[in-house]
Scaffold this motif. Structure first.
Motif, PDB file in Angstrom:
ATOM      1  N   GLU A  65       0.869  -1.192   0.006  1.00  0.00           N
ATOM      2  CA  GLU A  65       0.004   0.029  -0.054  1.00  0.00           C
ATOM      3  C   GLU A  65       0.944   1.161   0.119  1.00  0.00           C
ATOM      4  OE1 GLU A  65      -4.229   1.594   1.395  1.00  0.00           O
ATOM      5  OE2 GLU A  65      -3.220   0.132   2.836  1.00  0.00           O
ATOM      6  N   VAL A  66       1.207   2.006  -1.060  1.00  0.00           N
ATOM      7  CA  VAL A  66       2.015   3.168  -1.396  1.00  0.00           C
ATOM      8  C   VAL A  66       1.438   4.169  -0.930  1.00  0.00           C
ATOM      9  CG1 VAL A  66       3.507   3.602  -3.184  1.00  0.00           C
ATOM     10  CG2 VAL A  66       2.712   1.317  -3.312  1.00  0.00           C
ATOM     11  N   GLY A  67       0.957   4.639   0.244  1.00  0.00           N
ATOM     12  CA  GLY A  67       0.812   5.713   0.773  1.00  0.00           C
ATOM     13  C   GLY A  67      -0.566   6.238   0.592  1.00  0.00           C
ATOM     14  N   ASP A  68      -1.119   7.174   1.574  1.00  0.00           N
ATOM     15  CA  ASP A  68      -2.381   7.759   1.710  1.00  0.00           C
ATOM     16  C   ASP A  68      -3.334   6.738   1.571  1.00  0.00           C
ATOM     17  OD1 ASP A  68      -1.118  10.124   1.357  1.00  0.00           O
ATOM     18  OD2 ASP A  68      -1.981  10.946  -0.300  1.00  0.00           O
ATOM     19  N   GLY A  69      -3.272   5.657   2.431  1.00  0.00           N
ATOM     20  CA  GLY A  69      -4.177   4.443   2.443  1.00  0.00           C
ATOM     21  C   GLY A  69      -5.465   5.153   3.239  1.00  0.00           C
ATOM     22  N   ASN A  99       2.248 -12.096   6.474  1.00  0.00           N
ATOM     23  CA  ASN A  99       3.462 -11.361   6.229  1.00  0.00           C
ATOM     24  C   ASN A  99       3.735 -10.924   4.726  1.00  0.00           C
ATOM     25  OD1 ASN A  99       6.042 -10.208   7.126  1.00  0.00           O
ATOM     26  ND2 ASN A  99       7.147 -11.830   6.392  1.00  0.00           N
ATOM     27  N   ARG A 100       2.259 -10.355   4.272  1.00  0.00           N
ATOM     28  CA  ARG A 100       2.371 -10.102   2.980  1.00  0.00           C
ATOM     29  C   ARG A 100       1.659  -8.694   2.773  1.00  0.00           C
ATOM     30  NH1 ARG A 100      -0.894 -15.136   1.002  1.00  0.00           N
ATOM     31  NH2 ARG A 100      -1.624 -13.798  -0.506  1.00  0.00           N
ATOM     32  N   TYR A 101       1.890  -7.899   3.852  1.00  0.00           N
ATOM     33  CA  TYR A 101       1.519  -6.441   3.638  1.00  0.00           C
ATOM     34  C   TYR A 101       2.548  -5.424   3.910  1.00  0.00           C
ATOM     35  CZ  TYR A 101      -1.276  -2.308   4.708  1.00  0.00           C
ATOM     36  OH  TYR A 101      -1.889  -0.898   4.734  1.00  0.00           O
ATOM     37  N   ILE A 102       2.795  -4.486   3.075  1.00  0.00           N
ATOM     38  CA  ILE A 102       4.071  -3.620   3.347  1.00  0.00           C
ATOM     39  C   ILE A 102       3.438  -2.233   3.202  1.00  0.00           C
ATOM     40  CG2 ILE A 102       6.093  -2.710   2.394  1.00  0.00           C
ATOM     41  CD1 ILE A 102       6.306  -5.720   3.568  1.00  0.00           C
ATOM     42  N   ARG A 103       3.561  -1.438   4.355  1.00  0.00           N
ATOM     43  CA  ARG A 103       2.880  -0.168   4.406  1.00  0.00           C
ATOM     44  C   ARG A 103       3.650   0.722   4.348  1.00  0.00           C
ATOM     45  NH1 ARG A 103      -2.223   1.779   6.219  1.00  0.00           N
ATOM     46  NH2 ARG A 103      -1.992   4.226   5.175  1.00  0.00           N
ATOM     47  N   ILE A 104       3.464   1.868   3.124  1.00  0.00           N
ATOM     48  CA  ILE A 104       4.452   3.020   2.999  1.00  0.00           C
ATOM     49  C   ILE A 104       3.377   4.304   3.308  1.00  0.00           C
ATOM     50  CG2 ILE A 104       5.362   4.491   1.106  1.00  0.00           C
ATOM     51  CD1 ILE A 104       6.242   1.809   0.031  1.00  0.00           C
ATOM     52  N   PHE A 105       3.957   5.164   3.980  1.00  0.00           N
ATOM     53  CA  PHE A 105       3.111   6.290   4.361  1.00  0.00           C
ATOM     54  C   PHE A 105       3.247   7.611   3.406  1.00  0.00           C
ATOM     55  CE2 PHE A 105       6.950   6.790   7.016  1.00  0.00           C
ATOM     56  CZ  PHE A 105       7.271   8.133   6.568  1.00  0.00           C
ATOM     57  N   GLY A 106       2.101   8.246   3.386  1.00  0.00           N
ATOM     58  CA  GLY A 106       2.036   9.584   2.339  1.00  0.00           C
ATOM     59  C   GLY A 106       2.035  10.820   2.896  1.00  0.00           C
ATOM     60  N   PRO A 142       5.346   1.245   9.492  1.00  0.00           N
ATOM     61  CA  PRO A 142       5.209   1.898   8.076  1.00  0.00           C
ATOM     62  C   PRO A 142       6.596   2.420   7.710  1.00  0.00           C
ATOM     63  CG  PRO A 142       3.274   2.199   9.570  1.00  0.00           C
ATOM     64  CD  PRO A 142       4.539   1.623  10.351  1.00  0.00           C
ATOM     65  N   GLN A 143       6.860   2.410   6.355  1.00  0.00           N
ATOM     66  CA  GLN A 143       7.899   3.081   5.886  1.00  0.00           C
ATOM     67  C   GLN A 143       7.798   4.072   4.948  1.00  0.00           C
ATOM     68  OE1 GLN A 143      11.017   1.109   6.470  1.00  0.00           O
ATOM     69  NE2 GLN A 143       9.642  -0.248   7.864  1.00  0.00           N
ATOM     70  N   GLU A 144       8.857   4.917   4.836  1.00  0.00           N
ATOM     71  CA  GLU A 144       8.670   6.131   3.858  1.00  0.00           C
ATOM     72  C   GLU A 144       9.071   5.347   2.398  1.00  0.00           C
ATOM     73  OE1 GLU A 144      10.492  10.515   2.846  1.00  0.00           O
ATOM     74  OE2 GLU A 144      11.372   9.394   4.358  1.00  0.00           O
ATOM     75  N   ALA A 145       9.833   4.563   2.464  1.00  0.00           N
ATOM     76  CA  ALA A 145      10.221   4.164   1.093  1.00  0.00           C
ATOM     77  C   ALA A 145      10.736   2.664   1.303  1.00  0.00           C
ATOM     78  CB  ALA A 145      11.335   4.958   0.291  1.00  0.00           C
TER      79      ALA A 145
END
Length: 335
Positions: A65-69, A99-106, A142-145
């Protein structure tokens, strides 16, 4: 200049992960989940979103999920958002538990950069029916990148939301939050969008994309992001800039898929058949193209050769699988 600096900082601090030709990954962004009120833009597409997530889960994908969820600038109470979209968060939890969800914050969910906020709002959840608390996304970071690196070729895909260097949505995000929460939020209820947003401002959006392109050309890395809500899949002669689009189009949502070493831009939308039955269909918008076709570290001739070899190998593999399935069906008939 500032955008280049911010993107480079995000790259240097990015979490590193690996992928190969057996990996299955889907990139989606900009769902902007709200509290279920009339200003919640996610309401019109949440069924599409949940259906797509369930399909990806059943087919073994990892969900980036690449941000702004969440739309946290407009609705600060995460509890209300989770309660409004329980089906969506149940689907996300299935990915996370495997272990299949990677969260990136926007920029609209920038609060997820705060570990205390994450622990309070994502580690646990409350079931209103049974009136108990339970582990939700406990331990999530959550990661920035994220840098996705190919195990065999070392080719990198740089994944982030894409607001870095966009001044109103990056270094001045707090003031933007105030204007959204106390002004534009009420205009959203009647369908009026913020004209300063890159979503509606074409000039601003293109400027952001030009800054992405300059960074890609300088650092020779493929870039996957969201933010502008404008889906993008490069043509053969374009630089490798990919945009996932968003999850709040009027009648569809878009996603970028990586499977069998191929990248593909897809759209999920509602369609009515000749009998008047409503279906959710997935259609390919661009691709599939071998990930090697976007490796600009190598000479063009080498890239084209590797890409063609990947296409031929994939075609042969699919033909072999089809023949095997046909043979199995014949054996079942004989039995």
């Amino acid at each position: 200049m500032f955008t280049q600096k911010r993107l480079t900082e995000a790259y240097k601090n990015a979490k590193k992960m690996y992928f190969d030709d057996h990996s299955r990954i889907v990139f989606m962004s900009d769902a902007h989940r709200g509290d279920g009120s009339t200003s919640d833009e996610f309401l019109k597409s949440r069924n599409l979103f949940v259906h797509a997530l369930n399909e990806y889960y059943e087919n073994g994908y990892t969900f980036f999920e690449v941000g702004d969820g969440e739309e946290l600038l407009e609705y600060s109470e995460m509890e209300h958002i989770k309660n409004a979209h329980t089906d969506t968060y149940q689907a996300i939890k299935k990915f996370y538990d495997k272990n299949r969800y990677i969260r990136i914050f926007g920029n609209h969910d920038i609060y997820l950069d705060n570990p205390k906020y994450v622990k309070k709002n994502l580690f646990i959840n409350y079931d209103e029916y049974s009136e108990v608390f339970y582990d939700f996304l406990k331990g999530i970071e959550p990661q920035e990148a994220v840098i996705l690196k190919h195990r065999n070729t070392s080719q990198e895909l740089f994944v982030l939301h894409g607001h870095q260097g966009d001044a109103p949505n990056d270094q001045f995000w707090f003031f933007t939050m105030l204007s959204i929460k106390y002004f534009w939020r009420f205009f959203h209820r009647v369908g009026i969008k913020n004209p300063a947003s890159p979503v509606k401002n074409v000039t601003k959006r293109h400027k952001i994309e030009r800054n992405y392109s300059k960074w890609i050309e300088k650092h020779r890395r493929a870039l996957i992001c969201g933010h502008t809500h404008r889906f993008k899949f490069p043509n053969n002669k374009q630089i490798p800039y990919f945009n996932t689009g968003c999850g709040i189009y009027p009648a569809s949502i878009t996603a970028l898929e990586l499977t069998e070493g191929m990248l593909r831009l897809v759209r999920w939308k509602e369609k009515v058949d000749e009998n008047g039955v409503l279906h959710i269909k997935r259609e390919t918008m661009r691709g599939p193209e071998p990930v090697e076709a976007f490796d600009i570290r190598k000479p063009k001739e080498v890239v084209e050769y590797l890409a063609e070899m990947k296409i031929q190998r994939t075609k042969k593999t699919r033909e072999t699988r089809a023949a095997f399935r046909e043979e199995e069906m014949e054996n079942d008939k004989e039995d």
